[in-house]
Design a protein around this motif. Structure first.
Motif, PDB file in Angstrom:
ATOM      1  N   ARG A  63      -5.298 -13.219  22.861  1.00 28.73           N
ATOM      2  CA  ARG A  63      -6.062 -13.256  21.621  1.00 28.73           C
ATOM      3  C   ARG A  63      -7.004 -14.450  21.609  1.00 28.73           C
ATOM      4  N   ALA A  64      -8.198 -14.215  21.078  1.00 21.93           N
ATOM      5  CA  ALA A  64      -9.140 -15.309  20.890  1.00 21.93           C
ATOM      6  C   ALA A  64      -8.668 -16.195  19.732  1.00 21.93           C
ATOM      7  N   ASN A  65      -9.143 -17.431  19.713  1.00 20.34           N
ATOM      8  CA  ASN A  65      -8.782 -18.347  18.637  1.00 20.34           C
ATOM      9  C   ASN A  65      -9.294 -17.841  17.297  1.00 20.34           C
ATOM     10  N   ASP A  66      -8.519 -18.110  16.252  1.00 26.34           N
ATOM     11  CA  ASP A  66      -8.977 -17.875  14.883  1.00 26.34           C
ATOM     12  C   ASP A  66      -9.511 -19.182  14.324  1.00 26.34           C
ATOM     13  N   VAL A  67     -10.634 -19.124  13.609  1.00 26.69           N
ATOM     14  CA  VAL A  67     -11.192 -20.300  12.933  1.00 26.69           C
ATOM     15  C   VAL A  67     -11.324 -19.969  11.451  1.00 26.69           C
ATOM     16  N   ILE A  68     -10.654 -20.763  10.629  1.00 29.07           N
ATOM     17  CA  ILE A  68     -10.640 -20.560   9.180  1.00 29.07           C
ATOM     18  C   ILE A  68     -11.295 -21.761   8.524  1.00 29.07           C
ATOM     19  N   THR A  69     -12.147 -21.538   7.558  1.00 27.93           N
ATOM     20  CA  THR A  69     -12.771 -22.638   6.816  1.00 27.93           C
ATOM     21  C   THR A  69     -12.450 -22.498   5.329  1.00 27.93           C
ATOM     22  N   ARG A  70     -12.308 -23.622   4.671  1.00 20.37           N
ATOM     23  CA  ARG A  70     -12.034 -23.650   3.239  1.00 20.37           C
ATOM     24  C   ARG A  70     -12.795 -24.812   2.607  1.00 20.37           C
ATOM     25  N   VAL A  71     -13.037 -24.680   1.300  1.00 22.96           N
ATOM     26  CA  VAL A  71     -13.699 -25.735   0.528  1.00 22.96           C
ATOM     27  C   VAL A  71     -12.762 -26.152  -0.597  1.00 22.96           C
ATOM     28  N   PHE A  72     -12.512 -27.452  -0.715  1.00 18.82           N
ATOM     29  CA  PHE A  72     -11.620 -27.993  -1.740  1.00 18.82           C
ATOM     30  C   PHE A  72     -12.398 -28.941  -2.651  1.00 18.82           C
ATOM     31  N   PRO A  73     -11.883 -29.169  -3.858  1.00 16.18           N
ATOM     32  CA  PRO A  73     -12.508 -30.156  -4.755  1.00 16.18           C
ATOM     33  C   PRO A  73     -12.485 -31.541  -4.121  1.00 16.18           C
ATOM     34  N   PRO A  74     -13.219 -32.494  -4.700  1.00 12.01           N
ATOM     35  CA  PRO A  74     -13.236 -33.854  -4.142  1.00 12.01           C
ATOM     36  C   PRO A  74     -11.829 -34.385  -3.900  1.00 12.01           C
ATOM     37  N   LEU A  75     -11.656 -34.995  -2.753  1.00 14.23           N
ATOM     38  CA  LEU A  75     -10.336 -35.475  -2.331  1.00 14.23           C
ATOM     39  C   LEU A  75     -10.110 -36.883  -2.854  1.00 14.23           C
ATOM     40  N   SER A  76      -9.010 -37.073  -3.576  1.00 20.45           N
ATOM     41  CA  SER A  76      -8.697 -38.397  -4.117  1.00 20.45           C
ATOM     42  C   SER A  76      -7.693 -39.094  -3.225  1.00 20.45           C
ATOM     43  N   ARG A  77      -6.882 -39.923  -3.794  1.00 16.65           N
ATOM     44  CA  ARG A  77      -6.012 -40.818  -3.020  1.00 16.65           C
ATOM     45  C   ARG A  77      -5.117 -40.079  -2.032  1.00 16.65           C
ATOM     46  N   ASP A  78      -4.202 -39.279  -2.521  1.00 20.37           N
ATOM     47  CA  ASP A  78      -3.305 -38.495  -1.673  1.00 20.37           C
ATOM     48  C   ASP A  78      -3.247 -37.081  -2.214  1.00 20.37           C
ATOM     49  N   SER A  79      -3.363 -36.118  -1.335  1.00 18.10           N
ATOM     50  CA  SER A  79      -3.348 -34.719  -1.738  1.00 18.10           C
ATOM     51  C   SER A  79      -2.656 -33.898  -0.668  1.00 18.10           C
ATOM     52  N   VAL A  80      -2.173 -32.733  -1.088  1.00 15.99           N
ATOM     53  CA  VAL A  80      -1.677 -31.735  -0.145  1.00 15.99           C
ATOM     54  C   VAL A  80      -2.547 -30.495  -0.323  1.00 15.99           C
ATOM     55  N   LEU A  81      -3.315 -30.175   0.708  1.00 18.78           N
ATOM     56  CA  LEU A  81      -4.192 -29.014   0.696  1.00 18.78           C
ATOM     57  C   LEU A  81      -3.416 -27.835   1.260  1.00 18.78           C
ATOM     58  N   THR A  82      -3.345 -26.742   0.521  1.00 20.75           N
ATOM     59  CA  THR A  82      -2.552 -25.595   0.940  1.00 20.75           C
ATOM     60  C   THR A  82      -3.457 -24.414   1.237  1.00 20.75           C
ATOM     61  N   VAL A  83      -3.298 -23.843   2.432  1.00 18.37           N
ATOM     62  CA  VAL A  83      -4.095 -22.700   2.854  1.00 18.37           C
ATOM     63  C   VAL A  83      -3.147 -21.574   3.244  1.00 18.37           C
ATOM     64  N   GLU A  84      -3.342 -20.394   2.646  1.00 18.17           N
ATOM     65  CA  GLU A  84      -2.559 -19.223   3.038  1.00 18.17           C
ATOM     66  C   GLU A  84      -3.258 -18.538   4.206  1.00 18.17           C
ATOM     67  N   ILE A  85      -2.507 -18.259   5.271  1.00 15.42           N
ATOM     68  CA  ILE A  85      -3.072 -17.704   6.496  1.00 15.42           C
ATOM     69  C   ILE A  85      -2.398 -16.376   6.809  1.00 15.42           C
ATOM     70  N   ALA A  86      -3.203 -15.337   7.065  1.00 10.58           N
ATOM     71  CA  ALA A  86      -2.663 -14.038   7.463  1.00 10.58           C
ATOM     72  C   ALA A  86      -2.034 -14.148   8.845  1.00 10.58           C
ATOM     73  N   ASN A  87      -0.972 -13.349   9.058  1.00  7.36           N
ATOM     74  CA  ASN A  87      -0.206 -13.446  10.301  1.00  7.36           C
ATOM     75  C   ASN A  87      -0.041 -12.050  10.892  1.00  7.36           C
ATOM     76  N   THR A  88      -1.130 -11.459  11.347  1.00  7.84           N
ATOM     77  CA  THR A  88      -1.120 -10.080  11.805  1.00  7.84           C
ATOM     78  C   THR A  88      -1.324 -10.008  13.315  1.00  7.84           C
ATOM     79  N   GLY A  89      -0.973  -8.853  13.886  1.00  2.00           N
ATOM     80  CA  GLY A  89      -1.143  -8.658  15.319  1.00  2.00           C
ATOM     81  C   GLY A  89      -0.053  -9.358  16.111  1.00  2.00           C
ATOM     82  N   ASN A  90      -0.307  -9.537  17.388  1.00  4.59           N
ATOM     83  CA  ASN A  90       0.663 -10.176  18.276  1.00  4.59           C
ATOM     84  C   ASN A  90       0.551 -11.689  18.138  1.00  4.59           C
ATOM     85  N   VAL A  91       1.487 -12.270  17.417  1.00  8.47           N
ATOM     86  CA  VAL A  91       1.477 -13.720  17.181  1.00  8.47           C
ATOM     87  C   VAL A  91       2.708 -14.395  17.769  1.00  8.47           C
ATOM     88  N   PHE A  92       3.518 -13.643  18.485  1.00 10.38           N
ATOM     89  CA  PHE A  92       4.778 -14.191  19.006  1.00 10.38           C
ATOM     90  C   PHE A  92       4.505 -15.381  19.931  1.00 10.38           C
TER      91      PHE A  92
END
Length: 540
Positions: A293-322
């Motif tokens: 499989r070729a690499n997957d590249v995912i991009t996201r945009v978040f609000p301005p980042l302050s002191r400490d944050s946890v950015l959460t991205v949901e990623i689909a997990n389809t096909g042969n990922v074993f």
């Protein structure tokens, strides 16, 4: 004074360390109403400190709950964990005197308090009566003790030396926070310079009021007159490998190859200036090379980042990922934001997407086993699983239906194993097939068998062998096949169309014709036109 000079030198040598955006708040009060009022003030200041431009973090807010006079009922608190980790600012709002407050931190020089904050010296902003009174030979004031303590304590102390009144102190402190942390005109300026501007605002807000005049005229700064709070002039996005985490989506308890989706949690910080710029991130997922499989590249945009944050991205997990996937996260991947440091924007994580079932460990597939004593070992793909039942089967045919088939059930948590008695022990070079699975698979687990094979050759060196027809089932064959159960190799039938033209008469000789590099025909042609193949063979 030499102690303080050495601390100033350490302070001025600091960089953009993460702790420099940390603050601690304390709110006193002699009764419940006052305590609630002072806590509301501190909450308001907290919002200013954590907003642009500073984007800091109040790591702890300490409140007084004991009612009564602070001099008769002082409360002592210890801030060693926060102080030693690093604080830029400690702000207090409550009753006070030169040597005692509603909340008291103790003497930084007393080893009982365990205050060891060398190189991490905060500024105190004290809102209370007479805390800045530092003009008596004895007793020594809180401000003097903390600012002059060697290799610990504070780097500056700002407090009123006269009586203070809560409504005026609140106006003063709120505007001081606004100027220090939110106003571009005063952000990064020396603290005494900023105070002078705030004093002007106090006098303007309370014209002719003697208490306001006293607040403006009698507030004392104990420290270097050129000292500024940490005020970086650019953002500085930061993350590292330890701050990435793969987590299940809601309703799931684990992440495996069969999971339809999962969460990638990205711990990220802005060690510098908080701006209004959105944060653009990219996530590259690299699959195992065997998956094709070729690499997957995912991009996201978040609000301005302050002191400490946890950015959460949901990623689909389809096909042969074993297998193992590698995730690489890049903050501000397009370089849209000019930063103090561009080298701390990337982090990586490798995560093994297991099948939610079992994996064969030993013997490895196609292994040569040099003894009839064999130990079959497998693995539960969930390393935290509770003990459960597994089914094993062993046979000399891949269909597991011969009279020699053996079956057993074992209970294990992570590593089920079996030591069977081999039925073909009297024979040499026997191939055995074995498999296992969960006896009672759950809904999200693989229910198929995990299968393998090995060959027993007495006293042979360990190695690899494919010799039985069932072992060739996973191979890709082109132009040939293996018959079952004889394990004979057969070439596939090859048909070719011939187009021939001949003329003349008389006796015709037998001729030879090669149609491919590997096929040879001998043929005879007669009239009327007739082609007779007298011999055909495959050559190499």
């Amino acid at each position: 004074m030499l102690n303080y000079l050495n601390k100033i030198k350490e302070h001025e040598a600091l960089g953009n360390e993460a702790w420099r955006k940390n603050a601690l708040h304390m709110a006193g009060g002699e009764d419940k109403a006052q305590q609630a009022q002072f806590q509301a003030y501190m909450h308001k200041y907290k919002k200013r400190l954590e907003a642009p431009l500073f984007g800091g973090k109040v790591v702890r807010t300490i409140t007084r709950t004991l009612e009564g006079d602070y001099q008769r009922y002082p409360v002592y608190v210890n801030i060693a964990p926060e102080l030693n980790a690093g604080l830029s600012l400690i702000t207090y709002f409550g009753h006070g005197a030169p040597t005692v407050f509603d909340l008291n931190l103790g003497n930084p020089n007393d080893p009982v308090n365990n205050y060891n904050n060398k190189g991490k010296y905060p500024v105190f902003i004290i809102n209370g009566c007479a805390a800045g009174q530092a003009f008596s030979a004895s007793p020594t004031s809180v401000g003097e003790i903390w600012t002059l303590a060697p290799e610990r304590g504070a780097i500056g102390f700002l407090a009123d030396s006269d009586f203070g009144y809560e409504h005026q102190l609140d106006f003063y402190c709120d505007n001081l926070y606004k100027a220090l942390f939110n106003d571009p005109a005063w952000y990064g300026k020396p603290i005494p310079v900023v105070f002078r501007e705030v004093a002007r605002q106090v006098l303007e807000q309370f014209p002719g009021d003697p208490h306001a005049i006293s607040l403006a005229m009698n507030t004392i700064w104990q420290g270097d007159p050129t000292l500024s709070l940490y005020a970086p002039d650019k953002p500085d996005y930061a993350t590292d490998d330890t701050r990435l985490e793969v987590a299940p989506v809601a309703g799931q308890t684990k992440v495996q190859a069969t999971s339809p989706a999962f969460l990638l949690k990205i711990g990220a910080s802005n060690l510098g200036k908080l701006t209004r710029d959105s944060l653009h991130i990219s996530i590259t997922r690299e699959y195992p090379s065997a998956n094709g499989r070729a690499n997957d590249v995912i991009t996201r945009v978040f609000p301005p980042l302050s002191r400490d944050s946890v950015l959460t991205v949901e990623i689909a997990n389809t096909g042969n990922v074993f297998g193992q996937s590698r995730f690489t996260v890049q903050l501000d991947y397009a370089g849209k934001v000019d930063e103090l440091n561009e080298s701390n924007n990337q982090a990586s994580l490798t995560y093994n997407f297991l099948q939610g079932g079992v994996t064969i460990l030993s013997p490895v597939e196609f292994a040569i086993v040099p003894s009839n004593s064999v130990h079959l070992v497998a693995q539960n793909n969930d390393p935290l699983a509770a003990p459960r039942a597994f089914e094993f089967e062993l046979d000399t045919v891949p269909t597991f239906n011969s009279p020699a088939v053996q079956r057993t059930s074992v209970t294990a948590s992570v590593a089920p194993d079996w030591r069977p008695t081999l039925s073909g022990a009297a024979k040499d070079s026997v191939v055995y097939y074995w498999r296992l699975r969960f006896k009672d698979p759950q809904a999200d687990e693989i229910q198929e068998w995990a299968a393998s094979s090995f060959r027993v050759i007495e006293n042979s060196p360990q190695g690899w062998s494919q010799s039985h027809y069932g072992q060739f089932a996973r191979n890709e064959a082109q132009g040939l096949r293996v018959t079952t159960p004889a394990s004979e190799w057969k070439f596939e039938e090859i048909k070719k169309t011939l187009a021939l033209r001949a003329g003349g008469g008389g006796a015709l000789p037998v001729m030879e014709l090669r149609l491919t590099p590997c096929l040879e025909f001998r043929w005879r042609m007669s009239l009327p036109i007739m082609l007779t193949v007298v011999q055909a063979r495959q050559i190499f």
